[in-house]
Write a protein that holds these residues in place. Structure first.
Motif, short mmCIF file in Angstrom:
data_model
loop_
_atom_site.label_atom_id
_atom_site.label_comp_id
_atom_site.label_asym_id
_atom_site.label_seq_id
_atom_site.Cartn_x
_atom_site.Cartn_y
_atom_site.Cartn_z
N UNK A 94 -8.75 5.64 11.28
CA UNK A 94 -9.42 5.03 10.14
C UNK A 94 -8.37 4.53 9.14
N UNK A 95 -8.50 3.28 8.74
CA UNK A 95 -7.56 2.66 7.79
C UNK A 95 -8.19 2.67 6.40
N UNK A 96 -7.44 3.19 5.42
CA UNK A 96 -7.91 3.19 4.03
C UNK A 96 -7.15 2.17 3.19
N UNK A 130 -15.19 -2.77 11.79
CA UNK A 130 -16.21 -2.11 10.98
C UNK A 130 -15.61 -1.87 9.60
N UNK A 131 -16.17 -2.51 8.59
CA UNK A 131 -15.62 -2.45 7.24
C UNK A 131 -16.62 -1.82 6.28
N UNK A 132 -16.15 -0.86 5.49
CA UNK A 132 -17.00 -0.18 4.51
C UNK A 132 -16.40 -0.36 3.12
N UNK A 186 -12.17 0.28 8.84
CA UNK A 186 -11.49 0.16 7.56
C UNK A 186 -12.45 0.58 6.45
N UNK A 187 -11.94 1.36 5.50
CA UNK A 187 -12.74 1.76 4.35
C UNK A 187 -11.95 1.44 3.08
N UNK A 188 -12.64 0.89 2.09
CA UNK A 188 -11.99 0.50 0.84
C UNK A 188 -12.83 0.96 -0.35
N UNK A 209 -10.89 15.53 7.33
CA UNK A 209 -11.91 15.79 8.35
C UNK A 209 -12.65 14.51 8.71
N UNK A 210 -12.94 13.68 7.71
CA UNK A 210 -13.60 12.40 7.98
C UNK A 210 -12.71 11.51 8.83
#
Length: 228
Positions: A225-227, A150-152, A34-36, A11-12
């Motif tokens: 969204x890239x993980x 945008x990086x998290x 991108x989220x890591x 969902x995210x």
């Protein structure tokens, strides 16, 4: 077969992807998300802590030798032989080595290692990772040099925005402040997807002001969204 990385829910993913697609309807800018799990292992931080604690332990023994000689005598019941200078030096070094190993083993627990890492180092490592990812997947990948990343980084509870040169020339870094504040607030509340989506919406508003949508503007970078 490597295990698939999953930091957020499907969902995210949908929420963030939809936010990117909607933002890009009004701008020629291209937003990459991108989220890591983390940006660094901070092995050097653990090494420094272990070395500092070991040095302090050896220094305390060197400063108060009579106290520790007394402990030795009580431990041996007064039957231990008098340590020579070389034996005493070896004992001090052994204590330092054991302290170093003990602290290193304790700091294998990643949450404690992160907690002991200064905030400035955390921010610097997240920034460095964001820049590296930007150079690989976003920089100069659009005709107008209008890509923005945008990086998290979840473990550090930090994020960063890195923009290509056309955007950086018109948008000062502090302009992204509201988007970053909203993002961090949502991440701390356990809503990384919502936080990234809201940040993307605010980034889209800024980009639309400086880079409005043109007649010929293909989608040059992925919306998903890239993980990592």
């Amino acid at each position: 077969m490597p295990r698939k990385v999953s930091h957020v829910s499907p969902a995210d993913h949908d929420i963030v992807t939809a936010a990117v697609a909607d933002a890009e309807r009004h701008t020629s800018g291209e937003i990459v998300t991108v989220i890591a799990a983390k940006s660094n292992d901070y092995d050097d931080v653990a090494l420094v802590w272990a070395s500092v604690i070991a040095f302090i332990a050896m220094s305390v023994i060197a400063l108060f030798p009579e106290f520790y000689r007394g402990l030795y005598d009580r431990f041996t019941g007064g039957w231990g032989h008098e340590l020579t200078a070389n034996q005493w030096l070896g004992t001090v070094i052994a204590v330092g080595v054991l302290k170093w190993i003990g602290v290193w083993l304790i700091l294998l627990w990643r949450p404690l290692r992160l907690w002991l890492t200064p905030r400035a180092i955390l921010a610097g490592r997240v920034r460095a990772r964001a820049v590296d990812l930007f150079k690989v997947g976003t920089e100069a990948k659009t005709l107008g040099r209008t890509g923005v990343l945008l990086y998290v980084s979840l473990k550090e509870h930090r994020a960063d925005i890195v923009a290509d040169e056309a955007i950086a020339a018109k948008v000062a870094p502090d302009v992204w402040g509201d988007a970053m504040a909203t993002l961090i607030e949502r991440i701390r509340a356990g809503q990384p997807g919502e936080g990234m989506a809201e940040a993307v919406r605010q980034m889209g508003v800024v980009l639309a002001q400086h880079f409005p949508k043109g007649d010929d503007n293909p989608n040059e970078l992925p919306d998903r969204l890239i993980e990592l």
